[in-house]
Design an enzyme around this catalytic site. Sequence first.
Site, PDB file in Angstrom:
ATOM      1  CB  CYS A 244      23.432 -17.511  -8.391  1.00  0.00           C
ATOM      2  SG  CYS A 244      24.309 -18.330  -8.820  1.00  0.00           S
TER       3      CYS A 244
ATOM      4  CB  CYS B 256      27.202 -18.384  -6.443  1.00  0.00           C
ATOM      5  SG  CYS B 256      27.644 -17.168  -8.526  1.00  0.00           S
TER       6      CYS B 256
ATOM      7  CG  ASP C 167      22.957 -13.757  -6.432  1.00  0.00           C
ATOM      8  OD1 ASP C 167      22.665 -13.676  -5.669  1.00  0.00           O
ATOM      9  OD2 ASP C 167      22.110 -12.968  -7.257  1.00  0.00           O
TER      10      ASP C 167
ATOM     11  NE  ARG D 110      21.890 -14.398  -9.821  1.00  0.00           N
ATOM     12  CZ  ARG D 110      21.417 -15.845  -9.922  1.00  0.00           C
ATOM     13  NH1 ARG D 110      21.037 -16.244 -11.562  1.00  0.00           N
ATOM     14  NH2 ARG D 110      20.526 -16.793  -9.022  1.00  0.00           N
TER      15      ARG D 110
END
Length: 263
Positions: free
Chosen positions: A152, A155, A149, A179
């Site tokens: 994120c 991430c 994502d 998400r």
Amino acid sequence: MVSEIKTYKLKGFVMIKTIQKKILVSLVSGAILLTAVPMVQAADDTLAIQKRLQTIVPNDAKNAQITATPVPGLYQVQIGMTVVYMSKDGQYLVNGNVVNLDSNQNLTKEAQAKTRKLALSEIPEKGMIIYPAKGGKDKAKHTITVFTDIDCPYCAKLHKEIPALNEAGVNVRYLAYPRSGMGSPSYFKAVSVWCANDPVKSMDDAMGGLPPEKKQCQNPVRDHMMQAQVFEVNGTPNIILDNGDLLPGYVPAKELIKLLKSS
């Protein structure tokens, strides 16, 4: 410490959802720890289990894989990634892991990993954003597949470690999993990245905090989000190793490389 084994009589028992249709089993987790022999394929003595499945998950019973376990009278029942156990007479259901204490082999996790590996092989690489290992994708020692994502933080943290993974001979393949869902700002960022003229550069920029240029095209983002349901992904990053093991969260590159070497 050995966890308490919890069994549930199936009279009135309800399986609320199904995998690929969001199957979840409404029961409390337990674990079975034992010294075991390899699983063998179940024979005709699973008829009672099949009949019970027809009453509790009629739409998915035909897809159930039923195999014998080392525990006399206990069978493994797998639908998608969901693995539970049922007694031979179809009266009891057990939720938990079957572990061989001699070898520390987790038969439940192995069954799930095997299914993930097969499901992963059916996702076309054409729709992935790939960072190839040093020397080229085909020369890689290992491949990891990451549901990611753009919004994120963890991430982005993992993304910064891709050069170290590539240097160690690891391909990194991205699948999109915004998400916040379809139609969200994160979703449209993912679409823009996948639709960019240079998706790799666009992903690098986006993970570095630069908003991607808005783009629209035929893209795999929605398909990736549907695949995330199959793999029971509920967060990011979710890392799938080439043996099918799933790591639900950020793992430093050094640790990832060690895990891959030992898998």
